[in-house]
Write a protein that holds these residues in place. Structure first.
Motif, PDB file in Angstrom:
ATOM      1  N   GLU A 128      10.166 -17.377  19.786  1.00  0.00           N
ATOM      2  CA  GLU A 128      10.724 -15.913  20.461  1.00  0.00           C
ATOM      3  C   GLU A 128      10.169 -16.882  22.077  1.00  0.00           C
ATOM      4  OE1 GLU A 128       7.959 -17.823  18.851  1.00  0.00           O
ATOM      5  OE2 GLU A 128       6.170 -17.982  20.128  1.00  0.00           O
TER       6      GLU A 128
ATOM      7  N   LEU B 282      11.023 -40.423  20.423  1.00  0.00           N
ATOM      8  CA  LEU B 282      12.405 -39.633  19.646  1.00  0.00           C
ATOM      9  C   LEU B 282      13.487 -40.554  19.710  1.00  0.00           C
ATOM     10  CD1 LEU B 282      13.126 -37.582  18.028  1.00  0.00           C
ATOM     11  CD2 LEU B 282      13.511 -36.260  19.721  1.00  0.00           C
TER      12      LEU B 282
ATOM     13  N   PHE C 158      10.551 -27.479  10.654  1.00  0.00           N
ATOM     14  CA  PHE C 158       9.900 -27.288  11.804  1.00  0.00           C
ATOM     15  C   PHE C 158      10.470 -28.218  13.018  1.00  0.00           C
ATOM     16  CE2 PHE C 158       6.897 -28.223  14.871  1.00  0.00           C
ATOM     17  CZ  PHE C 158       6.871 -26.633  15.449  1.00  0.00           C
TER      18      PHE C 158
ATOM     19  N   CYS D 254      14.590 -32.545  24.217  1.00  0.00           N
ATOM     20  CA  CYS D 254      13.972 -33.346  23.272  1.00  0.00           C
ATOM     21  C   CYS D 254      14.170 -34.384  23.256  1.00  0.00           C
ATOM     22  CB  CYS D 254      13.676 -32.384  21.798  1.00  0.00           C
ATOM     23  SG  CYS D 254      14.890 -33.067  21.163  1.00  0.00           S
TER      24      CYS D 254
ATOM     25  N   GLU E  44      10.954 -32.148  13.669  1.00  0.00           N
ATOM     26  CA  GLU E  44      11.332 -32.513  15.075  1.00  0.00           C
ATOM     27  C   GLU E  44      10.901 -32.410  15.956  1.00  0.00           C
ATOM     28  OE1 GLU E  44      14.479 -34.320  15.112  1.00  0.00           O
ATOM     29  OE2 GLU E  44      14.909 -33.604  12.021  1.00  0.00           O
ATOM     30  N   LEU E  45      10.177 -33.755  16.430  1.00  0.00           N
ATOM     31  CA  LEU E  45       9.084 -32.722  17.449  1.00  0.00           C
ATOM     32  C   LEU E  45       9.503 -33.448  18.433  1.00  0.00           C
ATOM     33  CD1 LEU E  45       5.887 -33.586  15.654  1.00  0.00           C
ATOM     34  CD2 LEU E  45       6.948 -31.965  15.789  1.00  0.00           C
ATOM     35  N   GLY E  46       9.083 -34.224  19.792  1.00  0.00           N
ATOM     36  CA  GLY E  46       8.970 -34.845  20.980  1.00  0.00           C
ATOM     37  C   GLY E  46       8.621 -36.254  21.331  1.00  0.00           C
ATOM     38  N   GLY E  47       8.545 -36.436  22.887  1.00  0.00           N
ATOM     39  CA  GLY E  47       7.909 -37.246  23.212  1.00  0.00           C
ATOM     40  C   GLY E  47       9.099 -38.079  24.697  1.00  0.00           C
TER      41      GLY E  47
ATOM     42  N   ILE F 204      -0.028 -28.032  13.178  1.00  0.00           N
ATOM     43  CA  ILE F 204      -0.781 -26.858  12.413  1.00  0.00           C
ATOM     44  C   ILE F 204       0.366 -26.051  11.508  1.00  0.00           C
ATOM     45  CG2 ILE F 204      -0.817 -24.235  12.804  1.00  0.00           C
ATOM     46  CD1 ILE F 204      -0.935 -24.904  15.926  1.00  0.00           C
TER      47      ILE F 204
ATOM     48  N   GLY G  32       6.098 -14.199  17.622  1.00  0.00           N
ATOM     49  CA  GLY G  32       5.297 -15.227  17.959  1.00  0.00           C
ATOM     50  C   GLY G  32       4.908 -16.085  17.027  1.00  0.00           C
ATOM     51  N   SER G  33       3.400 -16.741  17.480  1.00  0.00           N
ATOM     52  CA  SER G  33       3.156 -17.528  17.046  1.00  0.00           C
ATOM     53  C   SER G  33       1.984 -16.586  15.705  1.00  0.00           C
ATOM     54  CB  SER G  33       1.750 -18.033  17.665  1.00  0.00           C
ATOM     55  OG  SER G  33       1.191 -17.580  18.466  1.00  0.00           O
TER      56      SER G  33
ATOM     57  N   PHE H 111       9.414 -33.070  29.779  1.00  0.00           N
ATOM     58  CA  PHE H 111      10.482 -31.528  29.139  1.00  0.00           C
ATOM     59  C   PHE H 111      10.538 -30.872  29.922  1.00  0.00           C
ATOM     60  CE2 PHE H 111      11.079 -28.146  25.884  1.00  0.00           C
ATOM     61  CZ  PHE H 111      11.543 -29.358  24.725  1.00  0.00           C
TER      62      PHE H 111
ATOM     63  N   SER I 155       6.779 -28.346  18.738  1.00  0.00           N
ATOM     64  CA  SER I 155       5.739 -29.134  19.937  1.00  0.00           C
ATOM     65  C   SER I 155       4.792 -30.165  18.826  1.00  0.00           C
ATOM     66  CB  SER I 155       5.016 -28.896  20.499  1.00  0.00           C
ATOM     67  OG  SER I 155       4.162 -28.202  20.066  1.00  0.00           O
TER      68      SER I 155
ATOM     69  N   HIS J 196       5.747 -22.477  30.748  1.00  0.00           N
ATOM     70  CA  HIS J 196       6.397 -23.427  31.051  1.00  0.00           C
ATOM     71  C   HIS J 196       6.180 -23.977  33.205  1.00  0.00           C
ATOM     72  CE1 HIS J 196       6.759 -25.868  27.133  1.00  0.00           C
ATOM     73  NE2 HIS J 196       7.343 -24.522  26.660  1.00  0.00           N
TER      74      HIS J 196
ATOM     75  N   ALA K  20       4.570 -16.364  13.020  1.00  0.00           N
ATOM     76  CA  ALA K  20       4.417 -18.122  12.480  1.00  0.00           C
ATOM     77  C   ALA K  20       3.716 -18.807  11.064  1.00  0.00           C
ATOM     78  CB  ALA K  20       4.648 -19.061  13.304  1.00  0.00           C
TER      79      ALA K  20
ATOM     80  N   GLY L  61      13.183 -22.559  14.257  1.00  0.00           N
ATOM     81  CA  GLY L  61      14.033 -22.844  14.921  1.00  0.00           C
ATOM     82  C   GLY L  61      13.221 -23.838  16.413  1.00  0.00           C
TER      83      GLY L  61
HETATM   84  P1  NAD Z   1       6.288 -24.983  19.944  1.00  0.00           P
HETATM   85  O1  NAD Z   1       5.775 -26.102  19.249  1.00  0.00           O
HETATM   86  O2  NAD Z   1       4.785 -24.409  21.104  1.00  0.00           O
HETATM   87  O3  NAD Z   1       6.663 -23.783  19.017  1.00  0.00           O
HETATM   88  C1  NAD Z   1       7.590 -24.192  17.867  1.00  0.00           C
HETATM   89  C2  NAD Z   1       7.684 -22.734  16.993  1.00  0.00           C
HETATM   90  O4  NAD Z   1       6.342 -22.890  16.803  1.00  0.00           O
HETATM   91  C3  NAD Z   1       7.592 -20.984  18.037  1.00  0.00           C
HETATM   92  O5  NAD Z   1       9.359 -20.786  16.431  1.00  0.00           O
HETATM   93  C4  NAD Z   1       6.738 -20.837  17.866  1.00  0.00           C
HETATM   94  O6  NAD Z   1       6.305 -19.138  17.022  1.00  0.00           O
HETATM   95  C5  NAD Z   1       5.872 -21.493  16.831  1.00  0.00           C
HETATM   96  N1  NAD Z   1       3.998 -21.081  16.870  1.00  0.00           N
HETATM   97  C6  NAD Z   1       3.723 -21.644  18.631  1.00  0.00           C
HETATM   98  N2  NAD Z   1       2.101 -21.937  17.863  1.00  0.00           N
HETATM   99  C7  NAD Z   1       2.106 -21.462  17.316  1.00  0.00           C
HETATM  100  C8  NAD Z   1       0.507 -21.979  16.462  1.00  0.00           C
HETATM  101  N3  NAD Z   1      -0.182 -21.523  16.958  1.00  0.00           N
HETATM  102  N4  NAD Z   1       0.786 -21.017  14.929  1.00  0.00           N
HETATM  103  C9  NAD Z   1       2.016 -21.030  13.846  1.00  0.00           C
HETATM  104  N5  NAD Z   1       3.551 -21.076  15.514  1.00  0.00           N
HETATM  105  C10 NAD Z   1       3.575 -21.326  15.937  1.00  0.00           C
HETATM  106  O7  NAD Z   1       7.294 -24.980  21.104  1.00  0.00           O
HETATM  107  P2  NAD Z   1       7.391 -25.581  22.560  1.00  0.00           P
HETATM  108  O8  NAD Z   1       6.408 -27.147  22.772  1.00  0.00           O
HETATM  109  O9  NAD Z   1       7.783 -24.927  23.114  1.00  0.00           O
HETATM  110  O10 NAD Z   1       8.742 -26.998  21.792  1.00  0.00           O
HETATM  111  C11 NAD Z   1       8.725 -27.979  22.908  1.00  0.00           C
HETATM  112  C12 NAD Z   1       8.822 -29.638  22.092  1.00  0.00           C
HETATM  113  O11 NAD Z   1       9.470 -29.177  20.851  1.00  0.00           O
HETATM  114  C13 NAD Z   1       9.026 -30.001  23.162  1.00  0.00           C
HETATM  115  O12 NAD Z   1       7.921 -31.330  22.110  1.00  0.00           O
HETATM  116  C14 NAD Z   1      10.262 -31.040  22.078  1.00  0.00           C
HETATM  117  O13 NAD Z   1      10.809 -32.593  22.376  1.00  0.00           O
HETATM  118  C15 NAD Z   1      10.442 -30.527  21.356  1.00  0.00           C
HETATM  119  N6  NAD Z   1      10.961 -30.048  20.327  1.00  0.00           N
HETATM  120  C16 NAD Z   1      11.750 -31.325  19.448  1.00  0.00           C
HETATM  121  C17 NAD Z   1      13.805 -31.578  19.398  1.00  0.00           C
HETATM  122  C18 NAD Z   1      13.149 -32.359  18.565  1.00  0.00           C
HETATM  123  O14 NAD Z   1      14.746 -31.594  17.564  1.00  0.00           O
HETATM  124  N7  NAD Z   1      13.099 -33.365  17.436  1.00  0.00           N
HETATM  125  C19 NAD Z   1      14.199 -30.463  19.395  1.00  0.00           C
HETATM  126  C20 NAD Z   1      13.639 -29.704  20.830  1.00  0.00           C
HETATM  127  C21 NAD Z   1      12.771 -29.625  21.350  1.00  0.00           C
END
Ligand code: NAD
Length: 489
Positions: A144, A370, A189, A250, A213-216, A198, A172-173, A344, A192, A294, A176, A115
């Motif tokens: 987290e 996106l 996922f 996002c 599901e990432l960003g941009g 990863i 946390g990570s 963001f 970011s 952030h 994960a 999530g």
């Molecule tokens: P993130 O990528 O840092 O974390 C997301 C998840 O990854 C968390 O559950 C975290 O526990 C886990 N994680 C973190 N580090 C890890 C590691 N080293 N190994 C394994 N798992 C790890 O999330 P963020 O950067 O805080 O989120 C922001 C990004 O998410 C932005 O780029 C945003 O655009 C994107 N986003 C996309 C959508 C979408 O629907 N496309 C929605 C919301 C956010």
């Protein structure tokens, strides 16, 4: 860190549950979707409190962007699930007659869902709805970074849903990472691109399919509009930029592209609307920056001297409450981080162009976003956007609402991710479409077997064209029949 024994027990319980076949039934899937509905309806106040605590979201915003989204998605799935589960017919070449082709959606098995913290309820439960609809067992890992919502989900999900099929694992990570070491049948996922990489490399070890599901950087292309249309556009821009999660979205607008001559008027309109929506002190109805990391990242983006000098509105920073005013920038340097990385946060750079058609080259020469937004009534511009740029989605004349349309797939392309969900697309994302061919023992075609000869070659050549020949003969027959009946008339 999770205890290895506990993790192994969780995984083996999910495997057992899936093997039992229980999750494949329509009754089980419906019961779980109804349980999700009850969970959010009966715990609305706790959800409001958790979202206020984690992100400072007002209950109206929380209902609009979280509870309402989940409720709508669960109801939509409940309405359509039976139809989605029906196998589709698959065309079979005439040469195999008599035969029947089917495409049967089957659940992958054991699914891992990450999530996100910015919409910690909807972006965790929404994919869960897809996974359950498709008949999978699930481990949910809430973010987290939104701890109140994470513990809410961990405490309530086992009370409502089938505990032997849906598990919530917090952490946390490190957690994960432990989860990623396990063998999953599908990983979904949200987060970011850095962590997306990863996830993908961990999934590669077991050839596990992933949805990312990432960003941009999502642009708005703002064309010249009438006074009335401009007023609507400005409201939608301000509401869409600073409304949901204070810009930490996002699909939030990352920057605006507009012709030079309209920039001054646009900035004035934006300022007036920001004050109207969020009050003079900007303390009303705007979500907070999620955490210190952030907050510091965002401060760095606008405190760079060349960027700071481009601020035309806002920019004040409250260190005690970790809040940043809605901020507009005019033509910050294109090589500054604010224009190369996803913002963001509450900053809106305006980039001016000689001609609005230059926006196409501007957008298409950068990583695929996106979402692309365009406020325009110009059909030629719309066509260029659709055919000369690529993005997860394109929305004309509004912001963010594409997310609420269950009939449209939601997902990215290129650097904004891959895979899609929402409505039937979520069901498909969590299902494997199994191809099934039922053949008969009749009509054995001997030329398919050796020993080879010229006749067999010609026969096989003909067999590959049989569908077209059959179709041509059918058309000819229909034509003749039509001619003879029209003659009678
Ligand atoms: P993130 O990528 O840092 O974390 C997301 C998840 O990854 C968390 O559950 C975290 O526990 C886990 N994680 C973190 N580090 C890890 C590691 N080293 N190994 C394994 N798992 C790890 O999330 P963020 O950067 O805080 O989120 C922001 C990004 O998410 C932005 O780029 C945003 O655009 C994107 N986003 C996309 C959508 C979408 O629907 N496309 C929605 C919301 C956010």
């Amino acid at each position: 860190m999770l205890e290895e024994v506990l993790l192994r027990k969780t995984i083996s319980q999910l495997n057992e549950t899936f093997k039992s076949g229980r999750t494949r039934t329509l009754a089980w899937r419906k019961a779980q979707l109804q349980a999700i509905l009850r969970l959010i309806e009966e715990n609305e106040d706790t959800i409001f409190k958790s979202l206020l605590q984690d992100l400072g979201k007002h209950p109206v915003e929380s209902y609009r962007d979280e509870i309402g989204v989940v409720s709508k998605a669960a109801k939509y799935a409940l309405t359509h699930l039976k139809t989605w589960m029906v196998p589709k017919k698959g065309h079979i070449p005439l040469v195999f007659f008599p035969a029947k082709g089917e495409i049967i959606p089957e659940p992958f098995g054991k699914v891992l869902i990450f999530g996100s913290w910015n919409f910690p309820i909807s972006l965790t439960l929404d994919p869960l709805i897809g996974a359950i609809s498709a008949g999978n067992t699930v481990v949910l890992k809430p973010s987290e970074q939104s701890p109140a919502c994470s513990s809410f989900l961990a405490e309530t999900i086992p009370l409502y849903l089938d505990h032997s099929a849906v598990k919530v694992i917090e952490g946390g990570s490190d957690v994960a990472d432990q989860l990623l070491q396990q063998k999953w049948d599908k990983i979904f996922f949200t987060g970011s691109a850095r962590v997306g990489r990863i996830v993908m490399s961990a999934a590669a070890k077991n050839l596990t399919p992933v949805t990312l599901e990432l960003g941009g950087k999502c642009p708005i292309i703002l064309d010249s509009l009438s006074k009335f249309d401009t007023e609507v556009a400005v409201k939608r821009i301000v509401g869409g930029k600073w409304g949901p999660c204070g810009g930490q979205t996002c699909i939030a607008i990352d920057y605006v592209l507009v012709e030079h001559k309209y920039a001054t008027a646009l900035i004035e309109d934006l300022k007036k609307t920001i004050r109207k929506f969020y009050g003079e002190d900007m303390k009303n109805d705007i979500a907070k920056i999620v955490n210190k990391y952030h907050f510091e990242r965002l401060k760095k983006l606008i405190q760079h001297p060349t960027v700071a000098s481009s601020i035309v509105y806002g920019g004040s920073i409250d260190e005690i409450n970790m809040s940043i005013e809605p901020t507009i920038l005019l033509n910050p340097p294109l090589d500054a981080e604010i224009m190369t990385d996803e913002i963001f946060g509450p900053f809106l750079p305006i980039i001016t162009l000689d001609n609005i058609h230059d926006s196409i080259e501007f957008v298409s020469s950068r990583p695929k976003p996106l979402a692309i937004y365009a406020f325009t009534k110009n059909e030629a511009l719309k066509k260029s956007i659709l055919t000369e740029t690529s993005s997860g989605s394109v929305t004309f004349n509004d912001i963010l609402v594409q997310f609420l349309c269950d009939g449209l797939p939601f997902g990215g392309v290129g650097q904004s991710g891959f895979g899609r969900y929402h409505g039937k697309f979520a069901f498909d994302t969590f299902s494997h479409e199994k191809a099934v061919l039922h053949r008969s023992f009749l009509l054995e075609l001997e030329p398919r077997y050796p020993p080879w000869n010229d006749f067999k070659l010609e026969f096989i050549r003909l067999a590959y064209c049989l569908d077209y020949i059959g179709l041509a003969l059918l058309m000819l027959g229909l034509k003749r029949r039509f001619k003879s009946t029209s003659h009678l008339n």
